[in-house]
Design a protein around this motif. Structure first.
Motif, mmCIF file in Angstrom:
data_model
loop_
_atom_site.group_PDB
_atom_site.id
_atom_site.type_symbol
_atom_site.label_atom_id
_atom_site.label_comp_id
_atom_site.label_asym_id
_atom_site.label_seq_id
_atom_site.Cartn_x
_atom_site.Cartn_y
_atom_site.Cartn_z
ATOM 1 N N CYS A 107 -2.774 -2.265 6.973
ATOM 2 C CA CYS A 107 -2.214 -1.326 6.000
ATOM 3 C C CYS A 107 -2.770 0.080 6.202
ATOM 4 O O CYS A 107 -2.052 1.074 6.024
ATOM 5 C CB CYS A 107 -2.497 -1.810 4.581
ATOM 6 S SG CYS A 107 -1.657 -3.355 4.141
ATOM 7 N N SER A 151 -0.915 1.618 9.056
ATOM 8 C CA SER A 151 0.406 2.049 8.613
ATOM 9 C C SER A 151 0.315 3.375 7.854
ATOM 10 O O SER A 151 1.137 4.282 8.056
ATOM 11 C CB SER A 151 1.026 0.970 7.714
ATOM 12 O OG SER A 151 2.284 1.373 7.240
ATOM 13 N N LEU A 197 1.965 7.066 8.800
ATOM 14 C CA LEU A 197 2.751 7.866 7.851
ATOM 15 C C LEU A 197 2.194 9.282 7.763
ATOM 16 O O LEU A 197 2.961 10.262 7.778
ATOM 17 C CB LEU A 197 2.735 7.207 6.470
ATOM 18 C CG LEU A 197 3.363 8.021 5.331
ATOM 19 C CD1 LEU A 197 4.826 8.347 5.628
ATOM 20 C CD2 LEU A 197 3.232 7.269 4.010
ATOM 21 N N ARG A 230 -5.945 2.639 -0.986
ATOM 22 C CA ARG A 230 -4.655 1.978 -1.204
ATOM 23 C C ARG A 230 -4.624 0.608 -0.527
ATOM 24 O O ARG A 230 -4.237 -0.399 -1.134
ATOM 25 C CB ARG A 230 -3.518 2.855 -0.662
ATOM 26 C CG ARG A 230 -2.142 2.258 -0.873
ATOM 27 C CD ARG A 230 -1.055 3.028 -0.156
ATOM 28 N NE ARG A 230 -1.100 2.871 1.291
ATOM 29 C CZ ARG A 230 -0.040 3.042 2.098
ATOM 30 N NH1 ARG A 230 1.133 3.376 1.579
ATOM 31 N NH2 ARG A 230 -0.159 2.906 3.397
ATOM 32 N N PHE A 254 5.872 -5.011 1.363
ATOM 33 C CA PHE A 254 6.965 -4.059 1.154
ATOM 34 C C PHE A 254 6.501 -2.780 0.472
ATOM 35 O O PHE A 254 7.065 -1.708 0.718
ATOM 36 C CB PHE A 254 8.083 -4.718 0.343
ATOM 37 C CG PHE A 254 8.915 -5.671 1.155
ATOM 38 C CD1 PHE A 254 9.778 -5.205 2.128
ATOM 39 C CD2 PHE A 254 8.809 -7.036 0.961
ATOM 40 C CE1 PHE A 254 10.538 -6.080 2.888
ATOM 41 C CE2 PHE A 254 9.558 -7.928 1.720
ATOM 42 C CZ PHE A 254 10.427 -7.449 2.690
ATOM 43 N N SER A 255 5.474 -2.864 -0.383
ATOM 44 C CA SER A 255 5.002 -1.655 -1.064
ATOM 45 C C SER A 255 4.197 -0.761 -0.137
ATOM 46 O O SER A 255 4.089 0.446 -0.387
ATOM 47 C CB SER A 255 4.161 -2.022 -2.287
ATOM 48 O OG SER A 255 2.999 -2.732 -1.914
ATOM 49 N N ILE A 256 3.629 -1.320 0.922
ATOM 50 C CA ILE A 256 2.879 -0.499 1.878
ATOM 51 C C ILE A 256 3.682 -0.324 3.164
ATOM 52 O O ILE A 256 4.157 0.768 3.474
ATOM 53 C CB ILE A 256 1.499 -1.119 2.177
ATOM 54 C CG1 ILE A 256 0.619 -1.088 0.925
ATOM 55 C CG2 ILE A 256 0.805 -0.354 3.306
ATOM 56 C CD1 ILE A 256 -0.791 -1.600 1.133
ATOM 57 N N GLY A 303 6.691 -1.492 4.030
ATOM 58 C CA GLY A 303 8.088 -1.140 3.815
ATOM 59 C C GLY A 303 8.275 0.296 3.381
ATOM 60 O O GLY A 303 9.136 1.018 3.916
ATOM 61 N N LEU A 304 7.461 0.734 2.419
ATOM 62 C CA LEU A 304 7.559 2.118 1.944
ATOM 63 C C LEU A 304 7.198 3.105 3.046
ATOM 64 O O LEU A 304 7.858 4.143 3.209
ATOM 65 C CB LEU A 304 6.635 2.310 0.738
ATOM 66 C CG LEU A 304 6.635 3.701 0.093
ATOM 67 C CD1 LEU A 304 8.027 4.041 -0.428
ATOM 68 C CD2 LEU A 304 5.604 3.776 -1.027
ATOM 69 N N ASP A 305 6.158 2.782 3.813
ATOM 70 C CA ASP A 305 5.736 3.683 4.890
ATOM 71 C C ASP A 305 6.822 3.843 5.953
ATOM 72 O O ASP A 305 7.090 4.958 6.415
ATOM 73 C CB ASP A 305 4.451 3.161 5.548
ATOM 74 C CG ASP A 305 3.233 3.325 4.642
ATOM 75 O OD1 ASP A 305 3.375 3.937 3.567
ATOM 76 O OD2 ASP A 305 2.150 2.821 5.005
ATOM 77 N N ILE A 340 10.009 3.501 5.626
ATOM 78 C CA ILE A 340 11.118 4.291 5.081
ATOM 79 C C ILE A 340 10.773 5.777 5.116
ATOM 80 O O ILE A 340 11.589 6.610 5.546
ATOM 81 C CB ILE A 340 11.444 3.837 3.641
ATOM 82 C CG1 ILE A 340 12.052 2.437 3.651
ATOM 83 C CG2 ILE A 340 12.398 4.828 2.963
ATOM 84 C CD1 ILE A 340 12.212 1.828 2.270
ATOM 85 N N CYS A 341 9.564 6.130 4.678
ATOM 86 C CA CYS A 341 9.153 7.536 4.659
ATOM 87 C C CYS A 341 9.063 8.114 6.071
ATOM 88 O O CYS A 341 9.463 9.259 6.318
ATOM 89 C CB CYS A 341 7.808 7.681 3.944
ATOM 90 S SG CYS A 341 7.868 7.329 2.176
#
Length: 316
Positions: A111, A114, A118, A153, A207-209, A211-213, A215-216
């Motif tokens: 994480c 990732s 980002l 995080r 998905f919160s780490i 997946g979000l990363d 996408i950003c």
């Protein structure tokens, strides 16, 4: 070890199989894995030395790269020594708490990596789309905050996985982990109790780490490509795009392998277990090996710094 109705109550020790189905050739598999690990340690350590020694590399892009190198060293070291112990010396036993610690380290530093990717994407976004404000936005204070935020995080979101396993799962059908390291779902699947909360939380973290990363990062590069293609001069477009190539390659190798490993382990695809486990191992070994090579080849400043270390100029 207390047993009840064919189950084991809070086993103190687990057994890591290695690569199920390939036990007879695990000794030979360990040789390329060990080579990759040594090269990854050397490459990332050299990268850290070069960035620290060269004052011209004390910029956000290279500081993030140094963070990535340090993360890769910890991530690969979290699995390789124990894995080689299994492959070469048949040291399959591992204390349950030590297994949970390894699991936390692996998933936390995945994480963190990732998050660093980002941050690197956002750095390139500002450098290309708003270059005049780059120096004022990406200050050393912001870099420190980003580093601390990425670590907190990852560590805080992954920690409940350990707590849920330690506190909620008491009875286990077996103590044999069909994996070469302590992966979250590989441990959860040992339990004889309801594991839906553990599975759901694992999906939430992914998905919160990750997946979000992803996408950003994707949105950042869409905006970067639009800006680059609108530049009037061809030379300017090529220069801007060239600064992003290394990060794009690293981004693709990390997330492609990662999501393939994640989904095949949680959903029943028709893939032999030894293929999945081999790919899971490569997912944790290939990025630490390739990242310093990719950035070393594509970044002239890093190549120059390495040249000064290996081929120093004489005093005369």
């Amino acid at each position: 070890m207390l047993k009840q109705n064919g189950t084991v109550f809070r086993p103190p020790v687990l057994t890591l199989v290695g690569i199920p189905g390939l036990e007879s050739v695990q000794f030979w598999i360990g040789i390329p894995f060990c080579t990759m690990y040594i090269l990854a340690l050397f490459g990332n350590s050299l990268l850290l030395v070069v960035i620290k020694a060269e004052r011209s590399l004390h910029e956000p892009m290279y500081i993030f790269l140094a963070m990535l190198g340090a993360t890769d060293i910890v991530l690969s070291t979290s699995i390789l020594p124990k894995m080689l112990g299994i492959f070469w010396f048949h040291l399959e036993k591992i204390y349950f708490d030590a297994c949970l610690l390894q699991m936390w380290l692996i998933h936390t530093f995945q994480c963190i990596e990732s998050g660093i990717l980002l941050a690197m994407a956002l750095d390139r976004y500002v450098a290309i789309c708003d270059p005049l404000r780059h120096a004022t936005i990406f200050t050393h204070q912001l870099l420190n905050k980003i580093g601390i935020g990425v670590i907190l995080r990852a560590g805080l979101l992954v920690a409940p996985c350990l707590i849920l396993i330690k506190c909620r799962l008491k009875f286990y059908q077996t103590t044999v982990v069909s994996h070469s390291y302590c992966e979250h779902m590989a441990i959860v699947k040992l339990a004889a109790e309801d594991v839906h909360i553990n599975k759901i939380y694992g999906l939430f973290v992914a998905f919160s780490i990750l997946g979000l990363d992803i996408i950003c990062i994707t949105l950042s590069y869409i905006r970067i490509f639009i800006t680059v293609f609108n530049l009037p001069q061809k030379e300017a477009r090529l220069k801007a795009f060239n600064t992003c190539i290394a990060h794009i390659v690293v981004f693709l190798e990390f997330y492609a392998l990662g999501f393939f490993s994640f989904f095949t382990h949680r959903f029943k695809f028709h893939i032999p277990s030894y293929i999945h486990i081999l790919l899971s191992n490569l997912y944790l070994l290939v990025p630490p090996l390739l990242n310093p090579i990719i950035y070393g080849v594509k970044t002239r400043q890093i190549r120059d710094g390495m040249s000064k270390i290996f081929f120093p100029k004489g005093d005369s």
